[in-house]
Write a protein that holds these residues in place. Structure first.
Motif, PDB file in Angstrom:
ATOM      1  N   MET A   1       0.916  -1.190  -0.074  1.00  0.00           N
ATOM      2  CA  MET A   1      -0.115   0.099   0.079  1.00  0.00           C
ATOM      3  C   MET A   1       1.056   1.086   0.122  1.00  0.00           C
ATOM      4  N   GLY A   2       0.555   2.230  -1.071  1.00  0.00           N
ATOM      5  CA  GLY A   2       1.611   3.175  -0.943  1.00  0.00           C
ATOM      6  C   GLY A   2       0.682   4.558  -0.846  1.00  0.00           C
ATOM      7  N   LEU A   3       1.426   5.722  -0.667  1.00  0.00           N
ATOM      8  CA  LEU A   3       0.981   6.956  -0.527  1.00  0.00           C
ATOM      9  C   LEU A   3      -0.062   7.188  -1.126  1.00  0.00           C
ATOM     10  N   GLN A   4       0.000   6.918  -2.610  1.00  0.00           N
ATOM     11  CA  GLN A   4      -1.093   7.455  -3.628  1.00  0.00           C
ATOM     12  C   GLN A   4      -2.398   6.502  -3.135  1.00  0.00           C
ATOM     13  N   ASP A   5      -2.326   5.389  -2.633  1.00  0.00           N
ATOM     14  CA  ASP A   5      -3.250   4.494  -2.333  1.00  0.00           C
ATOM     15  C   ASP A   5      -3.943   5.392  -1.153  1.00  0.00           C
ATOM     16  N   LEU A   6      -3.453   5.924  -0.107  1.00  0.00           N
ATOM     17  CA  LEU A   6      -4.001   6.679   1.169  1.00  0.00           C
ATOM     18  C   LEU A   6      -4.600   7.907   0.733  1.00  0.00           C
ATOM     19  N   ILE A   7      -4.176   8.585  -0.351  1.00  0.00           N
ATOM     20  CA  ILE A   7      -4.726   9.790  -0.827  1.00  0.00           C
ATOM     21  C   ILE A   7      -5.733   9.566  -1.842  1.00  0.00           C
ATOM     22  N   VAL A   8      -5.524   8.705  -2.954  1.00  0.00           N
ATOM     23  CA  VAL A   8      -6.490   8.731  -3.915  1.00  0.00           C
ATOM     24  C   VAL A   8      -7.685   7.780  -3.668  1.00  0.00           C
ATOM     25  N   THR A   9      -7.622   6.752  -2.988  1.00  0.00           N
ATOM     26  CA  THR A   9      -8.542   5.727  -2.645  1.00  0.00           C
ATOM     27  C   THR A   9      -9.840   6.576  -2.005  1.00  0.00           C
ATOM     28  N   PRO A  10      -9.554   7.339  -0.981  1.00  0.00           N
ATOM     29  CA  PRO A  10     -10.661   7.995  -0.241  1.00  0.00           C
ATOM     30  C   PRO A  10     -11.386   8.970  -1.146  1.00  0.00           C
ATOM     31  N   ILE A  11     -10.588   9.765  -2.084  1.00  0.00           N
ATOM     32  CA  ILE A  11     -11.305  10.596  -2.980  1.00  0.00           C
ATOM     33  C   ILE A  11     -12.100   9.966  -4.109  1.00  0.00           C
ATOM     34  N   TYR A  12     -11.596   8.872  -4.523  1.00  0.00           N
ATOM     35  CA  TYR A  12     -12.553   7.947  -5.382  1.00  0.00           C
ATOM     36  C   TYR A  12     -13.991   7.234  -4.591  1.00  0.00           C
ATOM     37  N   LEU A  13     -13.790   6.964  -3.205  1.00  0.00           N
ATOM     38  CA  LEU A  13     -14.796   6.662  -2.545  1.00  0.00           C
ATOM     39  C   LEU A  13     -15.788   7.646  -2.453  1.00  0.00           C
ATOM     40  N   LEU A  14     -15.431   9.062  -2.238  1.00  0.00           N
ATOM     41  CA  LEU A  14     -16.305  10.033  -1.958  1.00  0.00           C
ATOM     42  C   LEU A  14     -16.899  10.224  -3.129  1.00  0.00           C
ATOM     43  N   LEU A  15     -16.099  10.392  -4.508  1.00  0.00           N
ATOM     44  CA  LEU A  15     -16.865  10.522  -5.731  1.00  0.00           C
ATOM     45  C   LEU A  15     -17.830   9.441  -6.282  1.00  0.00           C
ATOM     46  N   LEU A  16     -17.530   8.294  -5.904  1.00  0.00           N
ATOM     47  CA  LEU A  16     -18.145   7.062  -6.127  1.00  0.00           C
ATOM     48  C   LEU A  16     -19.559   7.126  -5.309  1.00  0.00           C
ATOM     49  N   TYR A  17     -19.569   7.605  -4.101  1.00  0.00           N
ATOM     50  CA  TYR A  17     -20.705   7.532  -3.161  1.00  0.00           C
ATOM     51  C   TYR A  17     -21.551   8.855  -3.725  1.00  0.00           C
ATOM     52  N   ALA A  18     -20.806   9.751  -4.196  1.00  0.00           N
ATOM     53  CA  ALA A  18     -21.765  10.975  -4.746  1.00  0.00           C
ATOM     54  C   ALA A  18     -22.395  10.598  -5.937  1.00  0.00           C
ATOM     55  N   LEU A  19     -21.922  10.040  -6.767  1.00  0.00           N
ATOM     56  CA  LEU A  19     -22.467   9.310  -8.148  1.00  0.00           C
ATOM     57  C   LEU A  19     -23.746   8.334  -7.673  1.00  0.00           C
ATOM     58  N   ALA A  20     -23.327   7.537  -6.662  1.00  0.00           N
ATOM     59  CA  ALA A  20     -24.502   6.603  -6.108  1.00  0.00           C
ATOM     60  C   ALA A  20     -25.629   7.274  -5.675  1.00  0.00           C
ATOM     61  N   PHE A  21     -25.365   8.358  -4.795  1.00  0.00           N
ATOM     62  CA  PHE A  21     -26.490   9.017  -4.256  1.00  0.00           C
ATOM     63  C   PHE A  21     -27.375   9.708  -5.246  1.00  0.00           C
ATOM     64  N   TRP A  22     -26.533  10.058  -6.480  1.00  0.00           N
ATOM     65  CA  TRP A  22     -27.336  11.004  -7.536  1.00  0.00           C
ATOM     66  C   TRP A  22     -28.115   9.753  -8.431  1.00  0.00           C
ATOM     67  N   ILE A  23     -27.655   8.739  -8.499  1.00  0.00           N
ATOM     68  CA  ILE A  23     -28.486   7.822  -9.262  1.00  0.00           C
ATOM     69  C   ILE A  23     -29.421   6.951  -8.599  1.00  0.00           C
ATOM     70  N   ARG A  24     -29.343   6.855  -7.301  1.00  0.00           N
ATOM     71  CA  ARG A  24     -30.257   5.999  -6.413  1.00  0.00           C
ATOM     72  C   ARG A  24     -31.731   6.271  -6.734  1.00  0.00           C
ATOM     73  N   PRO A  25     -32.105   7.652  -6.952  1.00  0.00           N
ATOM     74  CA  PRO A  25     -33.620   7.759  -7.098  1.00  0.00           C
ATOM     75  C   PRO A  25     -33.968   7.055  -8.608  1.00  0.00           C
ATOM     76  N   LYS A  26     -33.123   6.956  -9.489  1.00  0.00           N
ATOM     77  CA  LYS A  26     -33.604   6.519 -10.625  1.00  0.00           C
ATOM     78  C   LYS A  26     -33.516   5.162 -10.800  1.00  0.00           C
ATOM     79  N   VAL A  27     -32.982   4.372  -9.814  1.00  0.00           N
ATOM     80  CA  VAL A  27     -33.076   2.858 -10.047  1.00  0.00           C
ATOM     81  C   VAL A  27     -33.355   2.013  -8.887  1.00  0.00           C
ATOM     82  N   THR A  28     -34.327   3.013  -8.019  1.00  0.00           N
ATOM     83  CA  THR A  28     -34.839   2.071  -6.731  1.00  0.00           C
ATOM     84  C   THR A  28     -36.139   2.762  -6.913  1.00  0.00           C
ATOM     85  N   ASN A  29     -36.710   2.005  -5.647  1.00  0.00           N
ATOM     86  CA  ASN A  29     -38.210   2.458  -5.546  1.00  0.00           C
ATOM     87  C   ASN A  29     -38.156   2.296  -3.756  1.00  0.00           C
ATOM     88  N   LYS A  30     -39.526   2.404  -2.939  1.00  0.00           N
ATOM     89  CA  LYS A  30     -39.714   2.597  -1.903  1.00  0.00           C
ATOM     90  C   LYS A  30     -39.012   1.213  -1.002  1.00  0.00           C
TER      91      LYS A  30
END
Length: 438
Positions: A1-30
């Motif tokens: 595990m390198g320094l870029q993993d510790l920096i870049v991975t959290p950033i991508y997790l945040l971006l992917l979660y943001a994308l997921a919350f944006w998509i969720r209403p379009k692909v889910t129901n109650k």
């Protein structure tokens, strides 16, 4: 595990979660919304956990090889020249002239199914600054897309068992562990989910659109290109599903159905045999004779390595891979794929988790069989077109991997396509039994 993993991975997790919350209403129901983010989260956990286990417990392995001897080299080529990286990502069977010094170091070059993973991981390496764990969570997101498509399709098919469907498809530990990282299994499991989703959309819900046919084509291509034995195992079940669905709608007379059923079964078997023959004509490696020989050699080699290294090998009794020998191995092969290793066969901590999961799956199968009754159990499976599909796929696929693996560690990874479908089938039968009693 390198320094870029510790920096870049959290950033991508945040971006992917943001994308997921944006998509969720379009692909889910109650009913399904509450499973979306937890389902994505376990994929991320599985992707990171897989890397940690391979890096610090095994000290290497397939996922690390795809990175160290694939994606990392693409990144180095990109730093030298972006055009060289593009040449590596788009390369065919021959070394690209402008990037030979890099392509010659990629150990998967020439193995097109494995090189497909290098292409994807190499492309992601460019956008993640060569972070292994950032690439892994991106693979986890790809896996979740197909997994969610499968979950939503099965929810629509039988919405009253949404909780059990979520458990079977989204939250089985071995599935989100082995099916989330930088591995072939991640792509093929996602493709399987999209395949079943598009097939149900076209056949069951009669949404005959160009998009659904495109999804069906792409998912079929990925399964065929990356793990052809999954595609071959799907053929008889998918054909049976289409036959039964239209057959049951077209023929209303019970006596006529009984008389025509043998013809239907012969048609399915012939379709499977014809597909295997045509495949063998196109590629001798996948002819029936070659596949049997490949299974024999693979099984013997994995078992030998397991014994020499004190690993988790198993045997099905003998090394006879003739047609009669394979017939004798049919039930043991299916059984070992679904319900082993047993607790007393455990050799390491990872294997213990697989054994516990296998024991729970055996308990669920036994409980469902006893509560429903032997005849009624198989009656519920046979009467429903989708359950017939899943049941046939399960036994064909489990037999194929059971007689060709002979190593519990590899088997735990190979079997993930069928475990969610088998568990869902058991929950479906339980619901049908309760529904019929009401």
């Amino acid at each position: 595990m390198g320094l870029q993993d510790l920096i870049v991975t959290p950033i991508y997790l945040l971006l992917l979660y943001a994308l997921a919350f944006w998509i969720r209403p379009k692909v889910t129901n109650k009913d399904t919304r509450k499973y979306f983010i937890p389902g994505l989260t376990v994929k991320f956990v599985g992707a990171i956990a897989l890397g940690l286990v391979y890096q610090f417990y095994y000290g290497g392995g397939d996922t690390m090889n795809y990175y160290n001897w694939g994606a990392k080299i693409v990144w180095e080529a990109f730093l030298d020249s972006p055009t060289k990286a593009i040449s590596l990502i788009t390369a065919g069977a021959e070394y690209p002239a402008d990037a030979f010094q890099y392509a010659s170091r990629i150990i998967f070059f020439g193995d097109l199914p494995s090189y497909s993973i290098v292409r994807v991981a190499g492309l992601l390496a460019i956008f993640t600054l060569n972070s292994y764990y950032a690439i892994s969570v991106c693979f986890g997101a790809v896996s979740f897309a197909g997994t969610w498509a499968l979950f939503f399709a099965l929810y629509k098919y039988c919405s009253p068992i949404v909780h059990r469907t979520a458990l079977a498809v989204l939250f089985i530990p071995s599935v989100f562990f082995w099916g989330s990282g930088i591995l072939k299994d991640t792509i093929t499991f996602s493709a399987l989910g999209f395949f079943i989703f598009s097939l149900l959309e076209i056949v069951k819900w009669r949404r005959v659109t160009s998009l659904n046919f495109f999804i069906l084509f792409i998912s079929s291509y990925l399964l065929y290109h990356i793990k052809i034995y999954i595609a071959l195992s799907l053929i008889p079940g998918a054909v049976l599903f289409v036959y039964i669905f239209y057959f049951s709608r077209a023929v209303k007379n019970t006596v006529l159905k009984i008389l025509l059923t043998p013809i239907l079964l012969v048609g399915v078997l012939y379709s499977m045999y014809f597909a295997a023959l045509k495949l063998g004509e196109d590629n001798r490696k996948y002819s029936l004779d070659s596949m049997i020989e490949t299974a024999r050699v693979s099984a013997e080699w994995l078992y030998h390595v397991s014994r020499v290294e004190g690993g988790s090998g198993y045997s099905l009794g003998d090394d006879d891979f003739s047609p009669p020998g394979l017939v004798r191995k049919f039930v043991p092969g299916v059984w070992v794929s679904l319900f082993r290793p047993y607790i007393w066969e455990v050799r390491n901590p990872v294997m213990l988790l697989t054994a516990i999961e296998s024991l729970l799956l055996l308990w669920l199968f036994g409980y469902t069989l006893v509560k429903t009754g032997f005849v009624s159990f198989f009656g519920f499976l046979i009467k429903d077109p989708l359950m017939s599909f899943f049941f046939l796929f399960t036994i064909v696929f489990c037999f194929a991997i059971g007689v060709s693996t002979f190593n519990f560690g590899s088997l735990a990874r190979y079997r993930i396509p069928v475990i969610p479908l088998f568990a869902y089938s058991l929950f479906f039968v339980q619901f049908k039994r309760q529904d019929s009693r009401r």
